[in-house]
Design a protein around this motif. Structure first.
Motif, mmCIF file in Angstrom:
data_model
loop_
_atom_site.group_PDB
_atom_site.id
_atom_site.type_symbol
_atom_site.label_atom_id
_atom_site.label_comp_id
_atom_site.label_asym_id
_atom_site.label_seq_id
_atom_site.Cartn_x
_atom_site.Cartn_y
_atom_site.Cartn_z
ATOM 1 N N VAL A 12 9.384 -39.025 14.123
ATOM 2 C CA VAL A 12 10.804 -38.824 13.770
ATOM 3 C C VAL A 12 11.244 -39.920 13.134
ATOM 4 C CG1 VAL A 12 10.980 -38.086 16.553
ATOM 5 C CG2 VAL A 12 10.895 -40.507 15.863
ATOM 6 N N VAL A 13 10.703 -40.886 12.617
ATOM 7 C CA VAL A 13 11.046 -41.810 11.791
ATOM 8 C C VAL A 13 10.826 -41.604 10.187
ATOM 9 C CG1 VAL A 13 11.335 -44.358 11.237
ATOM 10 C CG2 VAL A 13 11.060 -43.498 13.665
ATOM 11 N N SER A 14 11.742 -41.367 9.216
ATOM 12 C CA SER A 14 11.150 -40.968 8.067
ATOM 13 C C SER A 14 12.068 -41.707 6.863
ATOM 14 C CB SER A 14 11.012 -39.462 7.705
ATOM 15 O OG SER A 14 12.188 -38.949 8.189
ATOM 16 N N THR A 15 13.044 -42.380 7.230
ATOM 17 C CA THR A 15 14.055 -42.860 6.425
ATOM 18 C C THR A 15 14.037 -44.499 6.525
ATOM 19 O OG1 THR A 15 16.132 -42.986 7.901
ATOM 20 C CG2 THR A 15 15.526 -40.786 6.742
ATOM 21 N N ARG A 16 14.559 -45.204 5.371
ATOM 22 C CA ARG A 16 14.664 -46.385 5.424
ATOM 23 C C ARG A 16 15.559 -46.917 6.439
ATOM 24 N NH1 ARG A 16 15.600 -48.048 -1.293
ATOM 25 N NH2 ARG A 16 13.790 -47.682 -1.904
ATOM 26 N N PHE A 32 13.504 -46.630 9.728
ATOM 27 C CA PHE A 32 12.471 -47.563 9.791
ATOM 28 C C PHE A 32 13.221 -49.281 10.081
ATOM 29 C CE2 PHE A 32 9.854 -44.944 7.571
ATOM 30 C CZ PHE A 32 8.554 -44.814 8.201
ATOM 31 N N PHE A 33 14.432 -49.440 9.535
ATOM 32 C CA PHE A 33 15.052 -50.516 10.004
ATOM 33 C C PHE A 33 15.526 -50.591 11.289
ATOM 34 C CE2 PHE A 33 19.063 -52.812 10.299
ATOM 35 C CZ PHE A 33 18.966 -54.243 10.052
ATOM 36 N N LEU A 34 15.877 -49.697 11.755
ATOM 37 C CA LEU A 34 16.441 -49.522 13.069
ATOM 38 C C LEU A 34 15.238 -49.535 14.268
ATOM 39 C CD1 LEU A 34 19.094 -46.925 12.930
ATOM 40 C CD2 LEU A 34 19.622 -49.277 13.331
ATOM 41 N N MET A 35 14.132 -49.076 13.818
ATOM 42 C CA MET A 35 12.882 -49.069 14.621
ATOM 43 C C MET A 35 12.379 -50.389 14.779
ATOM 44 S SD MET A 35 9.474 -46.915 14.088
ATOM 45 C CE MET A 35 8.697 -48.124 12.632
ATOM 46 N N PHE A 36 12.160 -51.318 13.516
ATOM 47 C CA PHE A 36 11.784 -52.634 13.874
ATOM 48 C C PHE A 36 12.854 -53.588 14.372
ATOM 49 C CE2 PHE A 36 9.059 -51.004 10.037
ATOM 50 C CZ PHE A 36 8.077 -51.320 10.934
ATOM 51 N N SER A 44 23.589 -38.917 13.952
ATOM 52 C CA SER A 44 23.442 -39.793 15.261
ATOM 53 C C SER A 44 21.858 -39.841 15.882
ATOM 54 C CB SER A 44 24.422 -39.934 16.147
ATOM 55 O OG SER A 44 24.452 -38.622 16.859
ATOM 56 N N LEU A 45 21.418 -38.615 15.842
ATOM 57 C CA LEU A 45 20.122 -38.348 16.339
ATOM 58 C C LEU A 45 19.194 -39.231 15.625
ATOM 59 C CD1 LEU A 45 20.379 -34.486 17.307
ATOM 60 C CD2 LEU A 45 20.598 -36.322 18.956
ATOM 61 N N ALA A 91 15.047 -43.164 16.379
ATOM 62 C CA ALA A 91 14.409 -44.434 15.546
ATOM 63 C C ALA A 91 14.249 -45.679 16.842
ATOM 64 C CB ALA A 91 15.119 -44.882 14.490
ATOM 65 N N VAL A 92 15.549 -46.019 17.144
ATOM 66 C CA VAL A 92 15.504 -46.931 18.239
ATOM 67 C C VAL A 92 14.497 -46.595 19.680
ATOM 68 C CG1 VAL A 92 16.870 -47.865 20.113
ATOM 69 C CG2 VAL A 92 17.846 -47.652 17.961
ATOM 70 N N SER A 93 14.497 -45.290 20.012
ATOM 71 C CA SER A 93 13.512 -44.942 20.812
ATOM 72 C C SER A 93 11.808 -45.341 20.350
ATOM 73 C CB SER A 93 13.458 -43.548 21.140
ATOM 74 O OG SER A 93 14.580 -43.061 21.739
ATOM 75 N N SER A 94 11.751 -45.075 19.344
ATOM 76 C CA SER A 94 10.333 -45.547 18.850
ATOM 77 C C SER A 94 10.253 -47.021 18.922
ATOM 78 C CB SER A 94 10.231 -45.057 17.423
ATOM 79 O OG SER A 94 10.287 -43.609 17.304
ATOM 80 N N GLY A 95 11.011 -47.634 18.529
ATOM 81 C CA GLY A 95 11.044 -49.061 18.548
ATOM 82 C C GLY A 95 10.889 -49.450 20.016
ATOM 83 N N LEU A 96 11.557 -49.058 20.967
ATOM 84 C CA LEU A 96 11.133 -49.523 22.229
ATOM 85 C C LEU A 96 9.754 -49.103 22.843
ATOM 86 C CD1 LEU A 96 14.458 -48.136 24.099
ATOM 87 C CD2 LEU A 96 14.052 -50.195 23.218
#
Length: 393
Positions: free
Chosen positions: A138-142, A145-149, A331-332, A337-342
Motif C-alpha cells: 500500500v505504500v509506493s510514494t515518497r 514512506f514519509f508518513l509511514m516512518f 486521503s486513502l 501509509a499510517v496504518s503500515s507505520g502502526l
C-alpha cells in the motif's frame, strides 16, 4: 418453509463451513469466499465480490468480516447480515474466550505458562512479516514512506490510545492535498441514507456516557473496543498496536506475555483475527466470576465488530459515487501509509518485553523467513511452536 428461507439456511451453513476452514487472514479468506460463494453457490459474480472486498479494505474494521456480512446484507437484508456476522465469528470467538479463561485458571493454580515461551517470539515474527507485507502493498510514494516512518516513530514514542486516531487523521489530511493527481471522473449526486451512520455514532456516545456514569467494566470494555473498532484500517495486524498500548501499557489489564501468547494462538485459528479481542476482554475481567469473564469477552467482541458492520451498511449504498471524488481517493493513501507505520511500531513494542536472548531472536528471524520463503501456513508455524514449547517445558 419457503424457498427464501431454505436459501438463507444454506447460505448460513456455507458461512459456518467457512468460519471453521478459513485460515490465513483476509487475502486467503477472499480466495475461499470466491470458491464457495461465487463458483459453488453463485450468490454473486466474481467481479461483484472483488469490488465488495475492495470497499471493505478502505473502511475501518475487519475486512473479511465486513465482506461476508455485506454479502449477507446483499442477499437477505439486515436480518440475514447480522446472523451472518454471528455465524462467522462464533467459532473463533468461543475458542478465544475459552483460552482467556484457561489463562486465568493456570495462573490461579500456579501452573507455569512456560509452554507458551516459543509462541511469543513467533507472534513478533508474524507481526514483523505483516508490517512488510502491508507496507509493500500500500505504500509506493515518497509521501507515503514519509508518513509511514513518522507514524511508526510517533506511535512508538507516544504510547497513548489517542495517538493512533490523531495520526491516522493527520495522514489522510496530508495526502488529501494531492487530490489533483487523481483522475477526474464524472459524478452523479450522492444520495445518502444516514441511518446506520447515526446508529454508529449514537452507540459510541451512549456507551461512553453509560461507562462513565456506571464505571461498570464490561460497559467500559465495550466502549474501548467499539472506539478501536471505529479507527482500525488494515485488518487484524493494525489491531495489535492499539490493543497493546491501551490494555497492556496504559491500563495494565494484561501482561505482555499474556498478550503475545493470545495473539500467537489466534494465528492458528480459522475465521477473523479480530476474535483476539474476545481473549483480551475475557482476561480484562480476570478478577470476576467465569460468567463475568465470558461477559467481558462478549462485550469486547460486540464492541470490535459492530462499528465495521455499521460502516459497511452505511457506505455500501453510495460508495460507487463517493470514490469518484478525488479528495477521498487521495486521503486513502495517507491512511494506508499510517496504518503500515502502526504495524511497524507494533513489532518493536511487542519485542520489548521478550527476553533478549539469541534463541528468541533466532525464532523471530526463522518465523519471518518461513513466511517469506515458504508456503507453510501460519497456523502450522504456531502449532509447531506450541508443541515444541510443551515438549521442552
Amino acid at each position: 418453509m419457503t424457498f427464501r428461507t431454505v436459501r438463507y439456511f444454506i447460505f448460513l451453513r456455507d458461512v459456518l463451513i467457512l468460519s471453521v476452514t478459513s485460515f490465513g487472514g483476509p487475502q486467503a479468506h477472499l480466495a475461499m469466499f470466491l470458491d464457495m460463494m461465487v463458483k459453488k453457490r453463485g450468490y454473486l459474480s466474481e467481479q461483484d465480490l472483488i469490488e465488495l472486498y475492495a470497499l471493505c479494505q478502505v473502511l475501518p474494521g475487519p475486512t473479511s468480516t465486513q465482506t461476508i456480512t455485506a454479502l449477507g446484507f446483499k442477499i437477505g437484508g439486515p436480518g440475514l447480515a447480522y446472523l451472518t456476522l454471528l455465524t462467522w465469528m462464533f467459532p473463533a470467538v468461543s475458542i478465544m474466550i475459552t483460552m482467556g479463561i484457561f489463562m486465568t485458571y493456570f495462573q490461579e493454580m500456579n501452573i507455569s505458562l512456560d509452554f507458551l515461551k516459543f509462541i511469543q517470539p513467533i507472534a513478533v515474527g508474524i507481526v514483523a512479516y505483516s508490517s512488510y507485507r502491508i507496507s509493500s502493498s500500500v505504500v509506493s510514494t515518497r509521501t507515503g514512506f514519509f508518513l509511514m516512518f513518522i507514524s511508526a516513530f510517533v506511535a512508538y514514542i507516544f504510547r497513548s490510545p489517542w495517538t493512533f486516531p490523531i495520526i491516522m487523521l493527520f495522514g489522510g489530511f496530508v495526502t488529501a492535498f494531492k487530490f489533483k493527481q487523481q483522475p477526474i471522473e464524472e459524478k452523479d449526486k450522492i444520495k445518502i441514507n444516514w441511518s446506520n451512520f447515526i446508529l454508529w455514532i449514537s452507540v459510541l456516545i451512549f456507551a461512553a456516557i453509560l461507562g462513565g456514569i456506571t464505571k461498570y467494566l464490561p460497559i467500559r470494555l465495550f466502549e474501548n473496543f467499539y472506539r478501536n473498532g471505529s479507527l482500525i484500517f488494515g485488518g487484524g495486524q493494525v489491531l495489535v498496536p492499539l490493543l497493546y498500548t491501551e490494555f497492556v501499557e496504559f491500563k495494565r489489564y494484561l501482561t505482555s506475555q499474556e498478550f503475545l501468547s493470545g495473539y500467537g494462538f489466534v494465528q492458528a485459528l480459522p475465521g477473523p483475527v479480530f476474535s483476539f479481542s474476545a481473549y483480551v476482554g475475557t482476561l480484562s475481567m480476570r478478577d470476576a466470576s467465569i460468567g463475568q469473564q465470558i461477559l467481558g469477552g462478549l462485550m469486547a467482541t460486540a464492541g470490535i465488530f459492530l462499528p465495521g458492520t455499521f460502516f459497511i451498511f452505511f457506505v455500501s449504498r453510495f460508495w460507487e459515487e463517493l470514490k469518484k471524488y478525488r479528495v477521498v481517493k487521495a486521503s486513502l493513501e495517507g491512511i494506508n501509509a499510517v496504518s503500515s507505520g502502526l504495524v511497524i511500531a507494533a513489532t518493536f513494542l511487542l519485542l520489548e518485553p521478550i527476553s533478549q536472548t539469541t534463541l528468541n531472536y533466532a525464532i523471530i528471524l526463522s518465523t519471518i523467513c518461513l513466511m517469506f520463503f515458504t508456503k507453510i501456513p501460519t497456523p502450522f508455524i504456531v502449532i509447531i511452536g506450541l508443541i515444541t514449547g510443551i515438549i521442552f517445558s
